[in-house]
Write a protein that holds these residues in place. Structure first.
Motif, PDB file in Angstrom:
ATOM      1  N   LYS A   1       0.740  -1.104  -0.057  1.00  0.00           N
ATOM      2  CA  LYS A   1      -0.108   0.044   0.038  1.00  0.00           C
ATOM      3  C   LYS A   1       0.882   1.279   0.287  1.00  0.00           C
ATOM      4  CE  LYS A   1      -3.698   2.329   2.810  1.00  0.00           C
ATOM      5  NZ  LYS A   1      -2.865   3.443   3.108  1.00  0.00           N
ATOM      6  N   TRP A   2       1.671   1.354  -0.968  1.00  0.00           N
ATOM      7  CA  TRP A   2       2.743   2.517  -0.797  1.00  0.00           C
ATOM      8  C   TRP A   2       2.253   3.710  -1.799  1.00  0.00           C
ATOM      9  CZ3 TRP A   2       5.419   4.227  -5.449  1.00  0.00           C
ATOM     10  CH2 TRP A   2       5.335   3.279  -6.515  1.00  0.00           C
ATOM     11  N   SER A   3       2.331   4.865  -1.422  1.00  0.00           N
ATOM     12  CA  SER A   3       2.007   5.971  -2.215  1.00  0.00           C
ATOM     13  C   SER A   3       3.509   6.693  -2.791  1.00  0.00           C
ATOM     14  CB  SER A   3       1.276   6.859  -1.522  1.00  0.00           C
ATOM     15  OG  SER A   3       0.226   6.384  -0.746  1.00  0.00           O
ATOM     16  N   PHE A   4       4.448   6.597  -1.955  1.00  0.00           N
ATOM     17  CA  PHE A   4       5.646   6.904  -2.448  1.00  0.00           C
ATOM     18  C   PHE A   4       6.851   5.770  -2.138  1.00  0.00           C
ATOM     19  CE2 PHE A   4       3.137  10.839  -0.776  1.00  0.00           C
ATOM     20  CZ  PHE A   4       3.464  11.691  -2.099  1.00  0.00           C
ATOM     21  N   TRP A   5       7.505   5.860  -2.929  1.00  0.00           N
ATOM     22  CA  TRP A   5       8.766   4.994  -2.795  1.00  0.00           C
ATOM     23  C   TRP A   5      10.052   5.660  -3.012  1.00  0.00           C
ATOM     24  CZ3 TRP A   5      10.170   1.235  -7.154  1.00  0.00           C
ATOM     25  CH2 TRP A   5      11.455   0.518  -6.855  1.00  0.00           C
ATOM     26  N   GLN A   6      10.899   5.448  -2.019  1.00  0.00           N
ATOM     27  CA  GLN A   6      12.179   6.251  -2.088  1.00  0.00           C
ATOM     28  C   GLN A   6      13.015   5.113  -2.420  1.00  0.00           C
ATOM     29  OE1 GLN A   6      14.984   7.002   1.619  1.00  0.00           O
ATOM     30  NE2 GLN A   6      14.019   8.850   1.425  1.00  0.00           N
ATOM     31  N   PHE A   7      13.696   5.100  -3.606  1.00  0.00           N
ATOM     32  CA  PHE A   7      14.285   4.144  -4.018  1.00  0.00           C
ATOM     33  C   PHE A   7      15.894   4.170  -4.380  1.00  0.00           C
ATOM     34  CE2 PHE A   7      12.900   6.558  -7.743  1.00  0.00           C
ATOM     35  CZ  PHE A   7      13.864   6.711  -8.610  1.00  0.00           C
ATOM     36  N   THR A   8      16.294   5.113  -4.153  1.00  0.00           N
ATOM     37  CA  THR A   8      17.621   5.379  -4.118  1.00  0.00           C
ATOM     38  C   THR A   8      18.007   6.748  -3.396  1.00  0.00           C
ATOM     39  OG1 THR A   8      19.750   5.598  -5.394  1.00  0.00           O
ATOM     40  CG2 THR A   8      17.945   6.982  -6.141  1.00  0.00           C
ATOM     41  N   GLU A   9      19.141   6.589  -2.550  1.00  0.00           N
ATOM     42  CA  GLU A   9      19.788   7.612  -1.730  1.00  0.00           C
ATOM     43  C   GLU A   9      20.917   8.271  -2.528  1.00  0.00           C
ATOM     44  OE1 GLU A   9      21.274   6.081   1.847  1.00  0.00           O
ATOM     45  OE2 GLU A   9      22.417   4.585   1.034  1.00  0.00           O
ATOM     46  N   LYS A  10      21.178   7.739  -3.780  1.00  0.00           N
ATOM     47  CA  LYS A  10      22.437   8.059  -4.820  1.00  0.00           C
ATOM     48  C   LYS A  10      21.982   9.057  -5.723  1.00  0.00           C
ATOM     49  CE  LYS A  10      25.548   5.922  -2.277  1.00  0.00           C
ATOM     50  NZ  LYS A  10      26.645   6.518  -1.688  1.00  0.00           N
ATOM     51  N   GLY A  11      21.078   9.936  -5.514  1.00  0.00           N
ATOM     52  CA  GLY A  11      20.427  10.730  -6.836  1.00  0.00           C
ATOM     53  C   GLY A  11      21.592  11.827  -7.124  1.00  0.00           C
ATOM     54  N   ILE A  12      21.815  12.252  -8.086  1.00  0.00           N
ATOM     55  CA  ILE A  12      22.572  13.227  -8.507  1.00  0.00           C
ATOM     56  C   ILE A  12      21.761  14.293  -9.373  1.00  0.00           C
ATOM     57  CG2 ILE A  12      24.498  14.060 -10.107  1.00  0.00           C
ATOM     58  CD1 ILE A  12      25.976  11.296  -9.813  1.00  0.00           C
ATOM     59  N   VAL A  13      21.443  15.584  -8.730  1.00  0.00           N
ATOM     60  CA  VAL A  13      20.625  16.488  -9.463  1.00  0.00           C
ATOM     61  C   VAL A  13      21.366  17.888  -9.663  1.00  0.00           C
ATOM     62  CG1 VAL A  13      18.563  17.883  -9.064  1.00  0.00           C
ATOM     63  CG2 VAL A  13      18.618  15.333  -8.298  1.00  0.00           C
ATOM     64  N   LYS A  14      21.025  18.516 -10.780  1.00  0.00           N
ATOM     65  CA  LYS A  14      21.855  19.717 -10.739  1.00  0.00           C
ATOM     66  C   LYS A  14      21.304  20.749  -9.834  1.00  0.00           C
ATOM     67  CE  LYS A  14      22.978  22.842 -14.507  1.00  0.00           C
ATOM     68  NZ  LYS A  14      22.742  23.438 -16.150  1.00  0.00           N
ATOM     69  N   GLY A  15      22.248  21.357  -9.287  1.00  0.00           N
ATOM     70  CA  GLY A  15      21.998  22.462  -8.155  1.00  0.00           C
ATOM     71  C   GLY A  15      22.025  21.923  -6.772  1.00  0.00           C
ATOM     72  N   ILE A  16      22.381  20.502  -6.767  1.00  0.00           N
ATOM     73  CA  ILE A  16      22.661  20.028  -5.478  1.00  0.00           C
ATOM     74  C   ILE A  16      24.160  19.452  -5.724  1.00  0.00           C
ATOM     75  CG2 ILE A  16      22.390  18.364  -3.704  1.00  0.00           C
ATOM     76  CD1 ILE A  16      19.464  18.586  -4.450  1.00  0.00           C
ATOM     77  N   THR A  17      25.268  19.930  -5.249  1.00  0.00           N
ATOM     78  CA  THR A  17      26.431  19.634  -5.468  1.00  0.00           C
ATOM     79  C   THR A  17      27.302  19.143  -4.296  1.00  0.00           C
ATOM     80  OG1 THR A  17      27.413  21.835  -5.183  1.00  0.00           O
ATOM     81  CG2 THR A  17      26.540  21.208  -7.540  1.00  0.00           C
ATOM     82  N   GLU A  18      26.852  19.081  -3.306  1.00  0.00           N
ATOM     83  CA  GLU A  18      27.570  18.834  -2.095  1.00  0.00           C
ATOM     84  C   GLU A  18      27.479  17.451  -1.672  1.00  0.00           C
ATOM     85  OE1 GLU A  18      27.687  21.509   1.314  1.00  0.00           O
ATOM     86  OE2 GLU A  18      27.693  23.376  -0.071  1.00  0.00           O
ATOM     87  N   ASN A  19      26.206  16.761  -1.931  1.00  0.00           N
ATOM     88  CA  ASN A  19      26.062  15.502  -1.580  1.00  0.00           C
ATOM     89  C   ASN A  19      24.932  14.892  -2.563  1.00  0.00           C
ATOM     90  OD1 ASN A  19      26.137  13.184   0.181  1.00  0.00           O
ATOM     91  ND2 ASN A  19      25.829  14.301   1.758  1.00  0.00           N
ATOM     92  N   TYR A  20      24.858  13.554  -2.246  1.00  0.00           N
ATOM     93  CA  TYR A  20      23.754  12.842  -3.239  1.00  0.00           C
ATOM     94  C   TYR A  20      22.441  13.146  -2.694  1.00  0.00           C
ATOM     95  CZ  TYR A  20      27.646   9.962  -5.158  1.00  0.00           C
ATOM     96  OH  TYR A  20      28.490   9.327  -5.556  1.00  0.00           O
ATOM     97  N   VAL A  21      21.384  12.839  -3.168  1.00  0.00           N
ATOM     98  CA  VAL A  21      20.085  13.225  -2.625  1.00  0.00           C
ATOM     99  C   VAL A  21      19.232  11.810  -2.789  1.00  0.00           C
ATOM    100  CG1 VAL A  21      19.200  14.142  -4.825  1.00  0.00           C
ATOM    101  CG2 VAL A  21      18.121  14.987  -2.888  1.00  0.00           C
ATOM    102  N   ASP A  22      18.164  11.892  -2.089  1.00  0.00           N
ATOM    103  CA  ASP A  22      17.177  10.576  -2.164  1.00  0.00           C
ATOM    104  C   ASP A  22      16.214  11.131  -3.391  1.00  0.00           C
ATOM    105  OD1 ASP A  22      18.266   9.566  -0.034  1.00  0.00           O
ATOM    106  OD2 ASP A  22      16.901  10.575   1.538  1.00  0.00           O
ATOM    107  N   ILE A  23      15.897  10.039  -4.270  1.00  0.00           N
ATOM    108  CA  ILE A  23      14.840  10.066  -5.234  1.00  0.00           C
ATOM    109  C   ILE A  23      13.705   9.313  -4.959  1.00  0.00           C
ATOM    110  CG2 ILE A  23      14.365  10.080  -7.556  1.00  0.00           C
ATOM    111  CD1 ILE A  23      17.247  10.519  -8.178  1.00  0.00           C
ATOM    112  N   ASN A  24      12.458   9.925  -5.137  1.00  0.00           N
ATOM    113  CA  ASN A  24      11.330   9.041  -4.917  1.00  0.00           C
ATOM    114  C   ASN A  24      10.489   9.195  -6.213  1.00  0.00           C
ATOM    115  OD1 ASN A  24      11.524   9.263  -1.668  1.00  0.00           O
ATOM    116  ND2 ASN A  24      12.146  11.096  -2.366  1.00  0.00           N
ATOM    117  N   VAL A  25       9.429   8.135  -6.213  1.00  0.00           N
ATOM    118  CA  VAL A  25       8.274   7.954  -7.139  1.00  0.00           C
ATOM    119  C   VAL A  25       7.167   7.973  -6.514  1.00  0.00           C
ATOM    120  CG1 VAL A  25       8.661   5.639  -7.347  1.00  0.00           C
ATOM    121  CG2 VAL A  25       7.653   6.966  -9.117  1.00  0.00           C
TER     122      VAL A  25
END
Length: 279
Positions: free
Chosen positions: A242-266
């Motif tokens: 019964k999931w509404s959001f799924w955090q599937f990685t903690e290794k996201g790379i997003v332009k504008g966030i340069t100091e660390n990885y970021v969690d990505i969710n679907v």
């Protein structure tokens, strides 16, 4: 006389030789300093939003990239978002727009509080900048499993003001208690959820990982709550049914966030479905 002349010639050669070495070393130092200055001042600082953190890209495993791409492909008709905290460091908000260069960032959850008395150091700045962008925002509380739940709820309430269009509050629980029993922890979680619902007039979202939901709080009645679950394994969908959001990685790379990885969710639905969940 010849001996003196030879000595003079030797000193002259040595002088020119040392002078040449010093000039060469000076030139090398000059060019090295110029390159370093260019890299850090021009490329990093002045390029601002155009700078992409190459170290993050170099250190991410190919298997992780493949897993992320597999989720993007399977859920191409869904919407994706991030969750952020002070751990992301300074964010260049003008660049926050896409994941993987082409997937729109549709929502962002921001850590607001932690435990009984702590506010995330970047919450106010992140919350204010998100309000300026066309991105749905939500706030979450990191639950201290050994602290009083009522005080923790009050910490969140005095920190977060939700507006029309925001997502419901989120309770993030990940650890097991040391100073109380698991049963008392569950009572505290329900208490936090109840207080927050009464204040904001909406049922909160509860976040944890699949294993925590299955092994530690499976007997809690969460029927009426939206579930945000984390599972970083290379799977097609979370174990929680019964999931509404799924955090599937903690290794996201997003332009504008340069100091660390970021969690990505679907999100388990379309952008229209997501908007229906907002206040």
């Amino acid at each position: 006389m010849k001996r003196k002349t030879n000595k003079k010639n030797t000193y002259r050669v040595l002088y020119y030789w040392l002078t040449g070495v010093i000039v060469i070393l000076s030139l090398l130092f000059f060019f090295r300093t110029s390159l370093i200055t260019y890299y850090y001042l021009i490329k990093n600082k002045w390029a601002g939003a155009n700078f992409e953190n190459e170290n993050l890209e170099k250190n991410i495993k190919i298997s992780e990239i493949q897993k992320i791409q597999a989720v993007f492909t399977k859920y191409k008709n869904n919407v994706f978002g991030l969750d952020i905290s002070q751990h992301q460091g300074k964010i260049i908000w003008d660049s926050i727009q896409f994941i993987d260069k082409e997937i729109p960032i549709s929502f962002v959850f921001v850590r607001a509080t932690r435990g009984a008395f702590t506010q995330d150091a970047s919450f106010k700045k992140n919350w204010r900048n998100l309000a300026k962008k066309n991105i749905i925002k939500g706030a979450y509380h990191y639950y201290d499993v050994n602290r009083n739940s009522t005080i923790q709820a009050e910490n969140f309430i005095k920190t977060v003001t939700l507006e029309k269009g925001d997502l419901p509050p989120v309770l993030d629980v990940e650890e097991l208690p040391k100073d109380q029993s698991l049963e008392l922890l569950k009572t505290g979680l329900i208490n936090w959820l109840t207080i927050i619902e009464k204040n904001y007039k909406v049922k909160p979202i509860i976040y944890s990982n699949d294993a925590y939901f299955i092994h530690h709080i499976s007997d809690m009645d969460l029927t009426d709550y939206m579930i945000w679950t984390a599972n970083y394994n290379p799977i097609e969908s979370p174990l929680h049914q019964k999931w509404s959001f799924w955090q599937f990685t903690e290794k996201g790379i997003v332009k504008g966030i340069t100091e660390n990885y970021v969690d990505i969710n679907v999100f388990n639905g379309s952008i229209e479905d997501l908007k229906k969940l907002t206040l």
